[in-house]
Motif scaffolding. Structure first.
Motif, mmCIF file in Angstrom:
data_model
loop_
_atom_site.group_PDB
_atom_site.id
_atom_site.type_symbol
_atom_site.label_atom_id
_atom_site.label_comp_id
_atom_site.label_asym_id
_atom_site.label_seq_id
_atom_site.Cartn_x
_atom_site.Cartn_y
_atom_site.Cartn_z
ATOM 1 N N ARG A 199 105.324 -3.522 -138.941
ATOM 2 C CA ARG A 199 106.003 -2.514 -139.753
ATOM 3 C C ARG A 199 105.023 -1.879 -140.725
ATOM 4 O O ARG A 199 104.430 -2.552 -141.551
ATOM 5 N N PRO A 200 104.850 -0.547 -140.649
ATOM 6 C CA PRO A 200 103.940 0.101 -141.587
ATOM 7 C C PRO A 200 104.548 0.145 -142.978
ATOM 8 O O PRO A 200 105.748 0.301 -143.127
ATOM 9 N N HIS A 201 103.675 0.001 -143.973
ATOM 10 C CA HIS A 201 104.145 0.100 -145.348
ATOM 11 C C HIS A 201 104.527 1.528 -145.637
ATOM 12 O O HIS A 201 103.840 2.465 -145.236
ATOM 13 N N SER A 202 105.600 1.725 -146.357
ATOM 14 C CA SER A 202 105.963 3.069 -146.784
ATOM 15 C C SER A 202 104.942 3.563 -147.786
ATOM 16 O O SER A 202 104.632 2.884 -148.754
ATOM 17 N N PRO A 203 104.368 4.743 -147.574
ATOM 18 C CA PRO A 203 103.365 5.240 -148.504
ATOM 19 C C PRO A 203 103.936 5.523 -149.875
ATOM 20 O O PRO A 203 103.233 5.580 -150.847
ATOM 21 N N GLY A 204 105.262 5.742 -149.953
ATOM 22 C CA GLY A 204 105.925 5.868 -151.240
ATOM 23 C C GLY A 204 105.336 6.908 -152.147
ATOM 24 O O GLY A 204 104.577 6.624 -153.034
ATOM 25 N N GLY A 205 105.705 8.139 -151.952
ATOM 26 C CA GLY A 205 105.272 9.169 -152.880
ATOM 27 C C GLY A 205 104.111 9.991 -152.395
ATOM 28 O O GLY A 205 103.549 10.750 -153.149
ATOM 29 N N ILE A 206 103.733 9.854 -151.132
ATOM 30 C CA ILE A 206 102.671 10.722 -150.632
ATOM 31 C C ILE A 206 103.220 12.134 -150.494
ATOM 32 O O ILE A 206 104.257 12.336 -149.883
ATOM 33 N N PRO A 207 102.566 13.131 -151.066
ATOM 34 C CA PRO A 207 103.072 14.488 -151.013
ATOM 35 C C PRO A 207 103.197 14.972 -149.577
ATOM 36 O O PRO A 207 102.383 14.667 -148.722
ATOM 37 N N GLY A 208 104.239 15.755 -149.328
ATOM 38 C CA GLY A 208 104.357 16.396 -148.017
ATOM 39 C C GLY A 208 105.236 15.672 -147.045
ATOM 40 O O GLY A 208 105.508 16.182 -145.964
ATOM 41 N N ASP A 265 94.659 14.262 -161.956
ATOM 42 C CA ASP A 265 96.069 14.224 -161.594
ATOM 43 C C ASP A 265 96.122 14.269 -160.071
ATOM 44 O O ASP A 265 96.197 15.333 -159.455
ATOM 45 N N GLN A 266 96.067 13.089 -159.472
ATOM 46 C CA GLN A 266 95.890 13.006 -158.022
ATOM 47 C C GLN A 266 97.050 13.605 -157.238
ATOM 48 O O GLN A 266 96.840 14.223 -156.192
ATOM 49 N N GLU A 267 98.249 13.413 -157.713
ATOM 50 C CA GLU A 267 99.385 13.932 -156.948
ATOM 51 C C GLU A 267 99.344 15.453 -156.868
ATOM 52 O O GLU A 267 99.506 16.041 -155.798
ATOM 53 N N LYS A 268 99.086 16.114 -158.009
ATOM 54 C CA LYS A 268 98.981 17.579 -158.011
ATOM 55 C C LYS A 268 97.798 18.044 -157.163
ATOM 56 O O LYS A 268 97.872 19.065 -156.480
ATOM 57 N N LEU A 269 96.717 17.281 -157.225
ATOM 58 C CA LEU A 269 95.527 17.623 -156.451
ATOM 59 C C LEU A 269 95.827 17.593 -154.957
ATOM 60 O O LEU A 269 95.438 18.494 -154.209
ATOM 61 N N GLN A 270 96.546 16.564 -154.519
ATOM 62 C CA GLN A 270 96.902 16.464 -153.110
ATOM 63 C C GLN A 270 97.836 17.592 -152.685
ATOM 64 O O GLN A 270 97.688 18.166 -151.590
ATOM 65 N N THR A 313 100.849 7.136 -141.944
ATOM 66 C CA THR A 313 100.148 7.919 -142.966
ATOM 67 C C THR A 313 98.800 8.362 -142.409
ATOM 68 O O THR A 313 97.991 7.538 -141.998
ATOM 69 N N LYS A 314 98.559 9.653 -142.426
ATOM 70 C CA LYS A 314 97.355 10.227 -141.814
ATOM 71 C C LYS A 314 96.444 10.767 -142.921
ATOM 72 O O LYS A 314 96.901 11.507 -143.785
ATOM 73 N N PHE A 315 95.165 10.406 -142.867
ATOM 74 C CA PHE A 315 94.257 10.893 -143.900
ATOM 75 C C PHE A 315 92.885 11.207 -143.315
ATOM 76 O O PHE A 315 92.513 10.741 -142.231
ATOM 77 N N LEU A 316 92.152 12.039 -144.027
ATOM 78 C CA LEU A 316 90.757 12.345 -143.707
ATOM 79 C C LEU A 316 90.026 12.638 -145.005
ATOM 80 O O LEU A 316 90.645 12.911 -146.038
ATOM 81 N N PHE A 317 88.702 12.563 -144.951
ATOM 82 C CA PHE A 317 87.857 12.936 -146.084
ATOM 83 C C PHE A 317 86.911 14.045 -145.624
ATOM 84 O O PHE A 317 86.370 13.985 -144.510
ATOM 85 N N ALA A 329 89.614 7.663 -153.267
ATOM 86 C CA ALA A 329 89.708 6.404 -152.528
ATOM 87 C C ALA A 329 90.639 5.426 -153.246
ATOM 88 O O ALA A 329 91.490 4.779 -152.616
ATOM 89 N N ALA A 330 90.489 5.310 -154.564
ATOM 90 C CA ALA A 330 91.334 4.390 -155.326
ATOM 91 C C ALA A 330 92.800 4.798 -155.224
ATOM 92 O O ALA A 330 93.689 3.951 -155.044
ATOM 93 N N TYR A 331 93.067 6.099 -155.314
ATOM 94 C CA TYR A 331 94.446 6.595 -155.237
ATOM 95 C C TYR A 331 95.027 6.367 -153.836
ATOM 96 O O TYR A 331 96.180 5.945 -153.693
ATOM 97 N N LEU A 332 94.236 6.608 -152.810
ATOM 98 C CA LEU A 332 94.725 6.422 -151.440
ATOM 99 C C LEU A 332 95.052 4.961 -151.164
ATOM 100 O O LEU A 332 96.114 4.651 -150.592
ATOM 101 N N LEU A 333 94.175 4.053 -151.538
ATOM 102 C CA LEU A 333 94.442 2.626 -151.313
ATOM 103 C C LEU A 333 95.700 2.181 -152.061
ATOM 104 O O LEU A 333 96.458 1.337 -151.582
ATOM 105 N N GLN A 334 95.931 2.799 -153.213
ATOM 106 C CA GLN A 334 97.150 2.490 -153.976
ATOM 107 C C GLN A 334 98.378 2.998 -153.226
ATOM 108 O O GLN A 334 99.388 2.298 -153.120
ATOM 109 N N LEU A 335 98.311 4.225 -152.700
ATOM 110 C CA LEU A 335 99.435 4.780 -151.950
ATOM 111 C C LEU A 335 99.741 3.962 -150.697
ATOM 112 O O LEU A 335 100.904 3.797 -150.321
#
Length: 419
Positions: free
Chosen positions: A42-51, A121-126, A244-248, A354-360
């Motif tokens: 079961r994947p963890h819910s990212p909980g609050g990832i924008p979009g 402000d990571q959420e606004k940035l995303q 949850t899909k991510f790239l850098f 990176a810190a914000y993503l690992l938290q999400l």
């Protein structure tokens, strides 16, 4: 007549059921020989990832997709009760591993804590990064190759940069020269896809670099066809909706400088033979070149940055072979207009992102992201590196990488594109 039809229908249903059982069985135990742990969990819910809106994941699935999604969910529920050794606090071992790779040895790690950095402000940035990407993907006046194709039109071999972690419900598209070595290490720890004496790695920096870039270490989308056959695209779409899909990403010109420094300023036998020898012959008029990179460097025979730019702009280059992944455009590696990424990180804000993503992802208690290199290529170097590159070449190069600049919100380098 009715009995015959019922018999045929039964045979078909039993066959389908057996195929699905084989898929589930193979996904759980069939890859043990090369240490790919891909059990459905079961994947963890990212909980609050924008979009991502609540309840959005399972809407409008075709019948086959819906059926496979239910099968996947039932397997996830079964596996969710299994205790996970990785879901314990990470025991920090030696925090500074022995560095064995040439590049890591030359450049070293930056072990500073960066406590003085301003918090973002990571959420606004995303939200802003995703808005920029979606607006230009939807803008019909902004065009670039492959923009209009659908996900189904992408060949399997072009999906080889999408790494899947079924344990935590994560998909990472890696971009070379954008901290991908360390993000691959993180994915190995999360997925437990590599064992050390029978035990999964806990600390990303303990994983040797040569194992990190071994393709057999990772489960990537291009391997799905071999494992799931005609169901592969359906499963990809389910995971793309559910995970949850991510790239850098990175400033495209700075990424090119970094690729050049890494592959042509350091002794690299593979890149010397595959790329440096042809460049030296075509653009520096050298003949009878040494067969080994050490001999070439000893004789002062190195590819110049100008040679490298000519190679990128030469129309013959991609007629022979596609760009190497280290300088291939990001939109060609990660397909950002076909895949709706939940998180877009940038190398310029790597520590914070990176810190914000690992938290999400709710894995920040399991591990921390490895430190950056000390001597990382910086944007401030652009003027010096491009000073001897003719203006016309710089303008052509921008057109070649324009989509990456625009899609990911990097400003046009006006100073480099005018006299």
């Amino acid at each position: 007549m009715t009995k015959a039809r019922l018999l045929r229908l039964s045979v078909v249903l039993v066959s389908i059921f057996m195929i699905l059982l084989i898929i589930v069985y193979w996904d759980n135990v069939g890859t043990a020989h090369f240490y790919l742990h891909t059990s459905f969990s079961r994947p963890h819910s990212p909980g609050g990832i924008p979009g991502i809106a609540a309840g959005e994941d399972w809407e409008a699935l075709p019948d086959v997709d819906e059926f496979l999604a239910k099968l996947l969910s039932s397997s996830l529920k079964q596996n969710s009760s299994i205790p996970r050794k990785t879901e314990q606090l990470l025991v920090q071992g030696s925090s500074k591993p022995v560095v064995s790779n040439l590049e890591e040895n030359v450049r070293g790690y930056d072990w500073s804590t960066h406590n003085d950095r301003n918090s973002l402000d990571q959420e606004k940035l995303q939200i802003e990064r995703q808005r920029t990407l979606r607006e230009f993907c939807a803008n019909s006046s902004f065009t670039f190759p492959t923009k209009e194709r659908s996900f189904d039109d992408i060949p399997n071999y072009e999906l080889n940069h999408l790494i899947v972690d079924d344990r935590h419900g994560v998909i990472y598209c890696y971009v070379p020269k954008v901290a991908c070595t360390n993000w691959k290490r993180v994915m190995i720890v999360l997925s437990e896809s590599l064992l050390d004496q029978g035990v999964p790695y806990r600390n990303p920096l303990d994983i040797p670099r040569e194992h990190v870039h071994n393709t057999s270490t990772h489960l990537t989308f291009n391997k799905f066809w071999r494992r799931y056959g005609k169901f592969s695209r359906h499963l990809m779409k389910i995971k793309l909706k559910k995970y949850t899909k991510f790239l850098f990403v990175r400033d495209p010109f700075v990424r090119l400088i970094s690729a050049f420094r890494s592959k042509f300023e350091l002794e690299n036998e593979e890149f010397y033979r595959r790329f440096a020898i042809p460049m030296l012959k075509l653009y520096s008029n050298h003949t009878n070149l040494p067969t080994s990179v050490s001999e070439a460097f000893g004789a002062g025979l190195k590819v110049s940055f100008s040679d490298f730019i000519q190679y990128l702009l030469d129309p013959r280059t991609e007629k022979m072979v596609p760009f190497n992944e280290h300088w291939r455009q990001i939109y060609r590696l990660c397909h950002p207009c076909q895949i709706d990424y939940d998180f877009i990180g940038k190398l310029e804000t790597l520590d914070e992102d990176a810190a914000y993503l690992l938290q999400l992802l709710k894995v920040d208690r399991l591990l921390r992201f490895p430190p950056s290199y000390r001597n990382r290529t910086a944007s401030s170097w652009e003027d010096n590196w491009f000073a001897k590159i003719p203006l016309a070449w710089r303008q052509q190069l921008y057109k070649l990488y324009e989509a990456d600049f625009v899609l990911f919100g990097y400003p046009k380098p006006e100073d480099l594109l005018k006299d």
